[in-house]
Design an enzyme around this catalytic site. Structure first.
Site, PDB file in Angstrom:
ATOM      1  N   HIS A  32      44.147  -4.642 -26.809  1.00 33.12           N
ATOM      2  CA  HIS A  32      43.887  -3.327 -27.011  1.00 33.12           C
ATOM      3  C   HIS A  32      42.755  -2.983 -26.271  1.00 33.12           C
ATOM      4  CE1 HIS A  32      43.349   0.399 -29.073  1.00 33.12           C
ATOM      5  NE2 HIS A  32      44.576   0.329 -29.711  1.00 33.12           N
ATOM      6  N   ASP A  79      51.507  -2.927 -32.851  1.00 31.06           N
ATOM      7  CA  ASP A  79      52.948  -3.063 -32.352  1.00 31.06           C
ATOM      8  C   ASP A  79      53.480  -4.627 -32.485  1.00 31.06           C
ATOM      9  OD1 ASP A  79      52.002  -0.905 -29.893  1.00 31.06           O
ATOM     10  OD2 ASP A  79      53.365  -0.148 -31.498  1.00 31.06           O
TER      11      ASP A  79
HETATM   12  C1  SDX Z   1      49.039   0.982 -28.357  1.00 23.39           C
HETATM   13  O1  SDX Z   1      44.756   3.419 -27.194  1.00 23.39           O
HETATM   14  C2  SDX Z   1      45.347   3.308 -28.413  1.00 23.39           C
HETATM   15  O2  SDX Z   1      44.727   3.372 -29.378  1.00 23.39           O
HETATM   16  C3  SDX Z   1      46.861   2.764 -28.585  1.00 23.39           C
HETATM   17  C4  SDX Z   1      47.483   2.563 -29.889  1.00 23.39           C
HETATM   18  C5  SDX Z   1      47.570   3.926 -30.627  1.00 23.39           C
HETATM   19  O3  SDX Z   1      47.531   3.693 -31.851  1.00 23.39           O
HETATM   20  O4  SDX Z   1      47.710   4.800 -30.104  1.00 23.39           O
HETATM   21  O5  SDX Z   1      46.896   1.496 -30.627  1.00 23.39           O
HETATM   22  C6  SDX Z   1      48.960   1.898 -29.624  1.00 23.39           C
HETATM   23  O6  SDX Z   1      49.204   1.573 -27.696  1.00 23.39           O
HETATM   24  C7  SDX Z   1      48.593  -0.440 -28.833  1.00 23.39           C
HETATM   25  C8  SDX Z   1      48.955  -1.291 -27.326  1.00 23.39           C
HETATM   26  C9  SDX Z   1      50.454  -1.490 -27.158  1.00 23.39           C
HETATM   27  N1  SDX Z   1      50.596  -2.433 -25.793  1.00 23.39           N
HETATM   28  C10 SDX Z   1      50.968  -3.593 -26.131  1.00 23.39           C
HETATM   29  O7  SDX Z   1      51.011  -4.299 -26.823  1.00 23.39           O
HETATM   30  C11 SDX Z   1      51.151  -3.875 -24.370  1.00 23.39           C
HETATM   31  C12 SDX Z   1      50.389  -5.144 -24.058  1.00 23.39           C
HETATM   32  N2  SDX Z   1      48.950  -5.243 -24.074  1.00 23.39           N
HETATM   33  C13 SDX Z   1      48.366  -4.882 -22.633  1.00 23.39           C
HETATM   34  O8  SDX Z   1      49.086  -4.281 -21.671  1.00 23.39           O
HETATM   35  C14 SDX Z   1      46.925  -4.324 -22.838  1.00 23.39           C
HETATM   36  O9  SDX Z   1      46.319  -5.261 -23.752  1.00 23.39           O
HETATM   37  C15 SDX Z   1      46.636  -2.972 -22.996  1.00 23.39           C
HETATM   38  C16 SDX Z   1      47.607  -1.971 -22.424  1.00 23.39           C
HETATM   39  C17 SDX Z   1      47.039  -2.582 -24.577  1.00 23.39           C
HETATM   40  C18 SDX Z   1      45.173  -2.638 -22.973  1.00 23.39           C
HETATM   41  O10 SDX Z   1      45.026  -2.952 -21.618  1.00 23.39           O
HETATM   42  P1  SDX Z   1      43.361  -2.597 -21.051  1.00 23.39           P
HETATM   43  O11 SDX Z   1      42.520  -2.274 -21.990  1.00 23.39           O
HETATM   44  O12 SDX Z   1      43.587  -1.920 -19.971  1.00 23.39           O
HETATM   45  O13 SDX Z   1      43.030  -4.191 -20.738  1.00 23.39           O
HETATM   46  P2  SDX Z   1      43.458  -4.941 -19.481  1.00 23.39           P
HETATM   47  O14 SDX Z   1      44.681  -4.630 -18.894  1.00 23.39           O
HETATM   48  O15 SDX Z   1      42.393  -4.673 -18.568  1.00 23.39           O
HETATM   49  O16 SDX Z   1      43.108  -6.479 -20.004  1.00 23.39           O
HETATM   50  C19 SDX Z   1      42.039  -7.102 -19.843  1.00 23.39           C
HETATM   51  C20 SDX Z   1      42.461  -8.769 -19.585  1.00 23.39           C
HETATM   52  C21 SDX Z   1      43.339  -8.619 -18.355  1.00 23.39           C
HETATM   53  O17 SDX Z   1      42.796 -10.139 -17.497  1.00 23.39           O
HETATM   54  P3  SDX Z   1      41.831 -10.069 -16.621  1.00 23.39           P
HETATM   55  O18 SDX Z   1      42.342  -9.074 -15.399  1.00 23.39           O
HETATM   56  O19 SDX Z   1      40.641  -9.454 -17.041  1.00 23.39           O
HETATM   57  O20 SDX Z   1      41.842 -11.602 -16.033  1.00 23.39           O
HETATM   58  O21 SDX Z   1      43.237  -9.036 -20.716  1.00 23.39           O
HETATM   59  C22 SDX Z   1      44.655  -9.474 -19.778  1.00 23.39           C
HETATM   60  C23 SDX Z   1      44.596  -8.710 -18.749  1.00 23.39           C
HETATM   61  O22 SDX Z   1      45.471  -9.286 -17.745  1.00 23.39           O
HETATM   62  N3  SDX Z   1      45.574  -8.958 -21.205  1.00 23.39           N
HETATM   63  C24 SDX Z   1      46.636  -9.637 -21.272  1.00 23.39           C
HETATM   64  C25 SDX Z   1      47.188  -8.860 -22.449  1.00 23.39           C
HETATM   65  N4  SDX Z   1      46.511  -7.517 -22.733  1.00 23.39           N
HETATM   66  C26 SDX Z   1      45.421  -7.745 -21.652  1.00 23.39           C
HETATM   67  N5  SDX Z   1      47.256 -11.029 -21.040  1.00 23.39           N
HETATM   68  C27 SDX Z   1      48.251 -11.271 -21.559  1.00 23.39           C
HETATM   69  N6  SDX Z   1      48.970 -10.468 -22.649  1.00 23.39           N
HETATM   70  C28 SDX Z   1      48.330  -9.235 -22.895  1.00 23.39           C
HETATM   71  N7  SDX Z   1      48.999  -8.604 -23.865  1.00 23.39           N
END
Ligand code: SDX
Length: 431
Positions: free
Chosen positions: A308, A366
């Site tokens: 998140h 989720d």
């Molecule tokens: C919702 O914003 C809100 O409030 C949203 C929400 C709401 O109620 O409105 O809470 C609802 O959207 C919840 C999130 C649902 N999405 C997912 O579950 C999809 C999977 N999660 C990710 O794609 C990710 O965690 C996000 C999109 C939710 C957040 O992404 P960020 O904040 O941009 O973080 P990032 O992509 O920069 O990740 C940081 C690191 C990265 O690694 P590095 O490049 O630093 O080496 O963490 C890794 C990412 O690769 N990472 C993951 C991961 N999520 C982040 N690695 C594996 N699996 C994951 N799910």
């Protein structure tokens, strides 16, 4: 906004610029950069808005480190346990918990707006049966502004109020119609004798051939899922609604924009993607293979339902949702649901793995929601529509707060330009 609490000094080359600092009730202070471009000829740069407050708001507060979520100051776990969705809607819209009289009046207003204009049924006929319900909802919700002209003038407080009531009331009806249309069954009209969540289940699962009695366990679980999704500060879809609203677009168009943004798998589409991922994993022994994929920089696969932008601790909604999944599946006698077992084992393994621990990746809202919705009988394609109908109150509350602010301006970010500098046109035969 109150007076600045102190001033930051920014030195750029030989120039020192004073930047006021403002404090909220709780949470991080903000650095006011509104005059920065005029004073420095520079923009700030924050493409994902990771360090940017786009507005001030009194509706929802999130502390990502503590894993805390407050709606008008009330913690989400208390609201999920002691309140119900329509009461949370009232709280988000008007700022205080309602008295019994206020709640009865509000419930009555919502109930009387649950039907949609009969001609809107024709809209659905234009879609393919296999259209994703989110595609249908974007279209039909946007089309509400073609039917309800008496609540599109954003400068009229009364019309703003009616539009908010209509949207909260009609979104479940439209979502249920999208579902019925996708399975080739007739639309089921709302029933004023049912409460909000039970009405939605009835519109989704009743058929004209026989009486349908809503299971109270499922109605309570549905209501709790709606409560957990009601609002969440300035997330991507809420920011979309605010930006669309800042141009003066009507509320129905703004909510349609929010639905479109929510659909993405990085946002509200994650609940569908997560259950499909859990089904693809299938059995506990295949979890390590997917953990490896999630950690592999060269593999675009991510654990859906994990991570998140704000929560660097447990998403408090995920905790409640996990408890609800245990309760509902237990009461339905499907506690050994293989998908639930895979989800729990996946969570256990991930939370012991340094990759997830170091990046502070925890289950989000989720991760477990789809397991409950699946047990209720919903196809995965209906998971995000249910998120959208639940979040409508948050979107419209944030929209009302913004539109009601006399100082609000159209949102218009700038950029760091990396394209070609000026150059003259070259005729075809000289290229
Ligand atoms: C919702 O914003 C809100 O409030 C949203 C929400 C709401 O109620 O409105 O809470 C609802 O959207 C919840 C999130 C649902 N999405 C997912 O579950 C999809 C999977 N999660 C990710 O794609 C990710 O965690 C996000 C999109 C939710 C957040 O992404 P960020 O904040 O941009 O973080 P990032 O992509 O920069 O990740 C940081 C690191 C990265 O690694 P590095 O490049 O630093 O080496 O963490 C890794 C990412 O690769 N990472 C993951 C991961 N999520 C982040 N690695 C594996 N699996 C994951 N799910």
């Amino acid at each position: 906004m109150a007076e600045p609490t102190r001033t930051a000094k920014l030195t750029i080359d030989d120039k020192v610029i004073d930047l006021p600092i403002y404090s909220g009730t709780i949470g991080p202070d903000v650095l006011d950069i509104r005059k920065l471009y005029a004073q420095s000829d520079m923009f700030t740069y924050d493409p994902g808005f990771t360090s940017t407050a786009a507005c001030d708001s009194a509706i929802t507060y999130i502390d990502g480190d503590k894993g805390e979520l407050l709606h008008r100051g009330y913690p989400i776990d208390q609201l999920a346990e002691k309140s119900h969705y329509l009461e949370v809607c009232y709280l988000l819209l008007y700022g205080e918990l309602p008295t019994l009289v206020q709640m009865k009046d509000f419930e009555g207003r919502i109930t009387r707006h649950t039907m949609v204009h009969e001609q809107m049924h024709n809209f659905f006929r234009g879609f393919r049966r296999d259209a994703h319900p989110m595609a249908t909802m974007v279209g039909v919700v946007g089309a509400l502004s073609a039917f309800y002209h008496d609540s599109t003038d954003i400068n009229d407080p009364w019309q703003r109020e009616v539009a908010a009531i209509r949207l909260i009331a009609k979104l479940p009806t439209i979502a249920a119609m999208a579902y019925k249309y996708s399975i080739g069954q007739p639309f089921v009209y709302p029933k004023n004798s049912l409460d909000y969540a039970a009405n939605f289940l009835h519109m989704c699962f009743a058929v004209p051939c026989e009486d349908y009695v809503v299971n109270p366990i499922l109605a309570k679980a549905m209501d709790r899922i709606m409560t957990l999704h009601a609002d969440h500060e300035q997330n991507a879809s809420t920011s979309t609604v605010r930006l669309a609203g800042s141009s003066g677009a009507n509320p129905f168009a703004c909510i349609a924009a929010g639905i479109a943004c929510l659909w993405g798998p990085a946002h509200g589409g994650a609940n569908q993607a997560c259950l499909e991922m859990l089904r693809e994993i299938g059995t506990v022994d295949r979890i390590p293979e997917y953990i490896r994929k999630a950690k592999d920089k060269d593999d675009p696969f991510r654990l859906m339902g994990f991570g998140h932008r704000v929560y660097k601790n447990f998403d408090p909604r995920a905790k409640v949702m996990k408890e609800s999944a245990d309760e509902v599946l237990g009461l339905l006698g499907v506690e050994n649901n293989p998908t639930l077992q895979v989800a729990k084992e996946l969570e256990r393994i991930a939370l012991e793995d340094d990759y997830f621990v170091s990046k502070k990746l925890y289950p989000n809202v989720d991760f477990y929601s789809g397991i409950i919705l699946d047990a209720m009988g919903f196809p995965t394609s209906m998971f995000t529509p249910i998120f959208a109908l639940s979040r409508t109150v948050g979107w419209i509350s944030q929209w009302k707060e913004m539109i009601g602010d006399p100082t609000q301006k159209i949102g218009r970010p700038r950029q760091l330009y990396t394209g070609s500098a000026f150059r003259n046109y070259v005729d075809t035969h000289h290229r």
